[in-house]
Scaffold this motif. Structure first.
Motif, mmCIF file in Angstrom:
data_model
loop_
_atom_site.group_PDB
_atom_site.id
_atom_site.type_symbol
_atom_site.label_atom_id
_atom_site.label_comp_id
_atom_site.label_asym_id
_atom_site.label_seq_id
_atom_site.Cartn_x
_atom_site.Cartn_y
_atom_site.Cartn_z
ATOM 1 N N UNK A 58 39.050 27.308 34.345
ATOM 2 C CA UNK A 58 38.471 28.636 34.986
ATOM 3 C C UNK A 58 38.692 28.683 36.347
ATOM 4 N N UNK A 59 38.663 27.631 37.166
ATOM 5 C CA UNK A 59 39.034 27.458 38.649
ATOM 6 C C UNK A 59 40.536 28.040 38.956
ATOM 7 N N UNK A 60 41.237 27.819 37.842
ATOM 8 C CA UNK A 60 42.960 27.931 37.886
ATOM 9 C C UNK A 60 42.900 29.783 37.917
ATOM 10 N N UNK A 61 42.232 30.027 36.808
ATOM 11 C CA UNK A 61 42.043 31.454 36.631
ATOM 12 C C UNK A 61 41.688 32.425 37.680
ATOM 13 N N UNK A 62 40.556 31.922 38.212
ATOM 14 C CA UNK A 62 39.990 32.568 39.522
ATOM 15 C C UNK A 62 40.881 32.607 40.517
ATOM 16 N N UNK A 63 41.345 31.394 40.933
ATOM 17 C CA UNK A 63 42.367 31.124 41.944
ATOM 18 C C UNK A 63 43.586 32.379 41.823
ATOM 19 N N UNK A 66 42.471 35.691 42.791
ATOM 20 C CA UNK A 66 42.033 36.017 44.157
ATOM 21 C C UNK A 66 43.467 36.052 44.891
ATOM 22 N N UNK A 67 44.352 35.320 44.689
ATOM 23 C CA UNK A 67 45.689 35.344 45.323
ATOM 24 C C UNK A 67 46.404 36.725 45.036
ATOM 25 N N UNK A 68 46.280 37.184 43.857
ATOM 26 C CA UNK A 68 46.695 38.565 43.789
ATOM 27 C C UNK A 68 45.850 39.675 44.682
ATOM 28 N N UNK A 69 44.789 39.603 44.646
ATOM 29 C CA UNK A 69 43.532 40.593 45.130
ATOM 30 C C UNK A 69 44.066 40.280 46.812
ATOM 31 N N UNK A 70 44.323 39.148 47.141
ATOM 32 C CA UNK A 70 44.606 38.963 48.691
ATOM 33 C C UNK A 70 46.036 39.572 49.010
ATOM 34 N N UNK A 71 46.914 39.379 48.024
ATOM 35 C CA UNK A 71 48.163 39.927 48.406
ATOM 36 C C UNK A 71 48.065 41.638 48.492
ATOM 37 N N UNK A 72 47.331 42.116 47.710
ATOM 38 C CA UNK A 72 47.178 43.611 47.713
ATOM 39 C C UNK A 72 46.229 43.969 48.588
ATOM 40 N N UNK A 73 45.224 43.293 48.978
ATOM 41 C CA UNK A 73 44.281 43.645 50.354
ATOM 42 C C UNK A 73 45.287 43.532 51.608
ATOM 43 N N UNK A 74 45.931 42.383 51.774
ATOM 44 C CA UNK A 74 46.819 42.427 53.005
ATOM 45 C C UNK A 74 47.738 43.428 53.357
ATOM 46 N N UNK A 75 48.229 43.841 52.044
ATOM 47 C CA UNK A 75 49.320 44.993 52.115
ATOM 48 C C UNK A 75 48.920 46.241 52.485
ATOM 49 N N UNK A 76 47.595 46.394 51.955
ATOM 50 C CA UNK A 76 46.940 47.736 52.227
ATOM 51 C C UNK A 76 46.259 47.643 53.899
ATOM 52 N N UNK A 77 45.904 46.583 54.479
ATOM 53 C CA UNK A 77 45.286 46.419 55.582
ATOM 54 C C UNK A 77 46.499 46.491 56.743
ATOM 55 N N UNK A 78 47.680 46.102 56.350
ATOM 56 C CA UNK A 78 48.837 46.070 57.322
ATOM 57 C C UNK A 78 49.494 47.573 57.140
ATOM 58 N N UNK A 79 49.232 48.332 56.460
ATOM 59 C CA UNK A 79 49.958 49.667 56.200
ATOM 60 C C UNK A 79 49.224 50.635 57.307
#
Length: 79
Positions: A58-63, A66-79
């Motif tokens: 389960x921890x691998x699934x959550x990780x 989270x890594x995908x959402x972090x990429x999407x969020x970082x793309x959004x906050x840098x635009x």
């Protein structure tokens, strides 16, 4: 050099695919809203090696999520 998907930026669109791959193809400043339906853990086998939701832990699934959402969020906050 970043390879980009050919998408009309003036319209809403659905982009099917593995988010881990597709997000890298999107041009900078492309999206303002993202709707996703991540697979449930251990519920489906789409026959794709390395698919999200098929992790043994389960921890691998959550990780992975989270890594995908972090990429999407970082793309959004840098635009």
């Amino acid at each position: 050099m970043k390879r980009e998907a050919k998408i009309d930026k003036r319209q809403s669109c659905i982009i099917p695919g593995d988010t881990r791959t597709v997000v890298e193809l999107l041009p900078d400043n492309f999206y303002s809203t993202i709707i996703t339906s991540p697979p449930y853990w251990g519920k489906r086998d789409y026959g794709v090696i390395g698919q999200i939701g098929a992790e043994t832990e389960l921890n691998d699934y959550v990780s992975h999520l989270v890594s995908i959402f972090n990429v999407l969020r970082s793309e959004e906050t840098t635009s």
